[in-house]
Write a protein that holds these residues in place. Sequence first.
Motif, PDB file in Angstrom:
ATOM      1  N   LEU A  14       0.825  -1.209   0.000  1.00 25.69           N
ATOM      2  CA  LEU A  14       0.000   0.000   0.000  1.00 25.69           C
ATOM      3  C   LEU A  14       0.858   1.257   0.000  1.00 25.69           C
ATOM      4  O   LEU A  14       0.562   2.223  -0.719  1.00 25.69           O
ATOM      5  CB  LEU A  14      -0.952  -0.010   1.199  1.00 25.69           C
ATOM      6  N   ARG A  15       1.910   1.253   0.793  1.00 30.89           N
ATOM      7  CA  ARG A  15       2.803   2.409   0.862  1.00 30.89           C
ATOM      8  C   ARG A  15       3.438   2.677  -0.506  1.00 30.89           C
ATOM      9  O   ARG A  15       3.466   3.810  -0.986  1.00 30.89           O
ATOM     10  CB  ARG A  15       3.883   2.164   1.921  1.00 30.89           C
ATOM     11  N   GLU A  16       3.923   1.632  -1.145  1.00 35.43           N
ATOM     12  CA  GLU A  16       4.583   1.798  -2.443  1.00 35.43           C
ATOM     13  C   GLU A  16       3.588   2.223  -3.520  1.00 35.43           C
ATOM     14  O   GLU A  16       3.891   3.092  -4.339  1.00 35.43           O
ATOM     15  CB  GLU A  16       5.302   0.505  -2.848  1.00 35.43           C
ATOM     16  N   LEU A  17       2.408   1.623  -3.540  1.00 31.08           N
ATOM     17  CA  LEU A  17       1.414   1.991  -4.553  1.00 31.08           C
ATOM     18  C   LEU A  17       0.903   3.411  -4.343  1.00 31.08           C
ATOM     19  O   LEU A  17       0.584   4.103  -5.307  1.00 31.08           O
ATOM     20  CB  LEU A  17       0.251   0.999  -4.567  1.00 31.08           C
ATOM     21  N   GLN A  18       0.820   3.837  -3.089  1.00 32.30           N
ATOM     22  CA  GLN A  18       0.385   5.202  -2.825  1.00 32.30           C
ATOM     23  C   GLN A  18       1.429   6.199  -3.329  1.00 32.30           C
ATOM     24  O   GLN A  18       1.087   7.265  -3.810  1.00 32.30           O
ATOM     25  CB  GLN A  18       0.135   5.397  -1.325  1.00 32.30           C
ATOM     26  N   ARG A  19       2.704   5.821  -3.278  1.00 27.22           N
ATOM     27  CA  ARG A  19       3.775   6.671  -3.813  1.00 27.22           C
ATOM     28  C   ARG A  19       3.782   6.667  -5.334  1.00 27.22           C
ATOM     29  O   ARG A  19       4.048   7.693  -5.960  1.00 27.22           O
ATOM     30  CB  ARG A  19       5.135   6.198  -3.308  1.00 27.22           C
ATOM     31  N   ASP A  20       3.573   5.498  -5.932  1.00 27.01           N
ATOM     32  CA  ASP A  20       3.643   5.369  -7.390  1.00 27.01           C
ATOM     33  C   ASP A  20       2.735   4.236  -7.840  1.00 27.01           C
ATOM     34  O   ASP A  20       3.136   3.067  -7.857  1.00 27.01           O
ATOM     35  CB  ASP A  20       5.090   5.106  -7.833  1.00 27.01           C
ATOM     36  N   GLY A 151      -0.167  11.148  -0.041  1.00 24.10           N
ATOM     37  CA  GLY A 151      -1.280  10.222  -0.193  1.00 24.10           C
ATOM     38  C   GLY A 151      -2.260  10.432   0.957  1.00 24.10           C
ATOM     39  O   GLY A 151      -1.931  11.070   1.960  1.00 24.10           O
ATOM     40  N   LEU A 152      -3.433   9.900   0.813  1.00 27.00           N
ATOM     41  CA  LEU A 152      -4.484  10.182   1.786  1.00 27.00           C
ATOM     42  C   LEU A 152      -4.297   9.485   3.133  1.00 27.00           C
ATOM     43  O   LEU A 152      -4.871   9.917   4.111  1.00 27.00           O
ATOM     44  CB  LEU A 152      -5.842   9.809   1.194  1.00 27.00           C
ATOM     45  N   VAL A 153      -3.513   8.418   3.175  1.00 24.84           N
ATOM     46  CA  VAL A 153      -3.385   7.653   4.408  1.00 24.84           C
ATOM     47  C   VAL A 153      -1.910   7.468   4.734  1.00 24.84           C
ATOM     48  O   VAL A 153      -1.125   7.106   3.863  1.00 24.84           O
ATOM     49  CB  VAL A 153      -4.064   6.272   4.263  1.00 24.84           C
ATOM     50  N   GLU A 154      -1.553   7.699   5.987  1.00 21.09           N
ATOM     51  CA  GLU A 154      -0.179   7.445   6.409  1.00 21.09           C
ATOM     52  C   GLU A 154      -0.022   5.950   6.671  1.00 21.09           C
ATOM     53  O   GLU A 154      -0.733   5.384   7.496  1.00 21.09           O
ATOM     54  CB  GLU A 154       0.147   8.225   7.687  1.00 21.09           C
ATOM     55  N   ILE A 155       0.890   5.357   5.949  1.00 20.64           N
ATOM     56  CA  ILE A 155       1.116   3.913   6.119  1.00 20.64           C
ATOM     57  C   ILE A 155       2.577   3.690   6.453  1.00 20.64           C
ATOM     58  O   ILE A 155       3.437   4.212   5.845  1.00 20.64           O
ATOM     59  CB  ILE A 155       0.727   3.151   4.836  1.00 20.64           C
TER      60      ILE A 155
END
Length: 155
Positions: A14-20, A151-155
Amino acid sequence: MFRAELDAIDLRILRELQRDGRMTNVELSERVGISAPPCLRRVRKLEETGIIQGYHALLNGPKLGFDLVAFCMVGLKHQSEANLKSFAAATENWPLVRQAWMVNGESDFLLHCVAENLTRFQDFVIETLTANEHVDTVRTMLTIRQVKRLGLVEI
């Protein structure tokens, strides 16, 4: 609604997809430390459960001629469920309103608006927003510049 149980790999995905969100599954699997097939299965599961809601391109508004970003705090005349639902539905038909939240406090709704220029925004506020049968008050805030975008959520 349940809070999803995610392991450390799901959170890294999720963290990586939220970045790119454009990276390939192979690149994503390398970043999170698992092989491509299980990575793809995990991504599909995150999509199916609705944790990943979609993928979007982030556009540069000013380069496309949309130079004004503003927020409108809207108070309704009456906060009945029917009026709240009716106003929320009306926001769906207003292209300048890019995001809308029902809020508590001094206002009932917070609208994130993007327009080509001040004149277009003023026309929207006067001719559309304040003309809505449910609207009592509108307070606007014009932005100066965006200083943070995550991104909308801190992960």
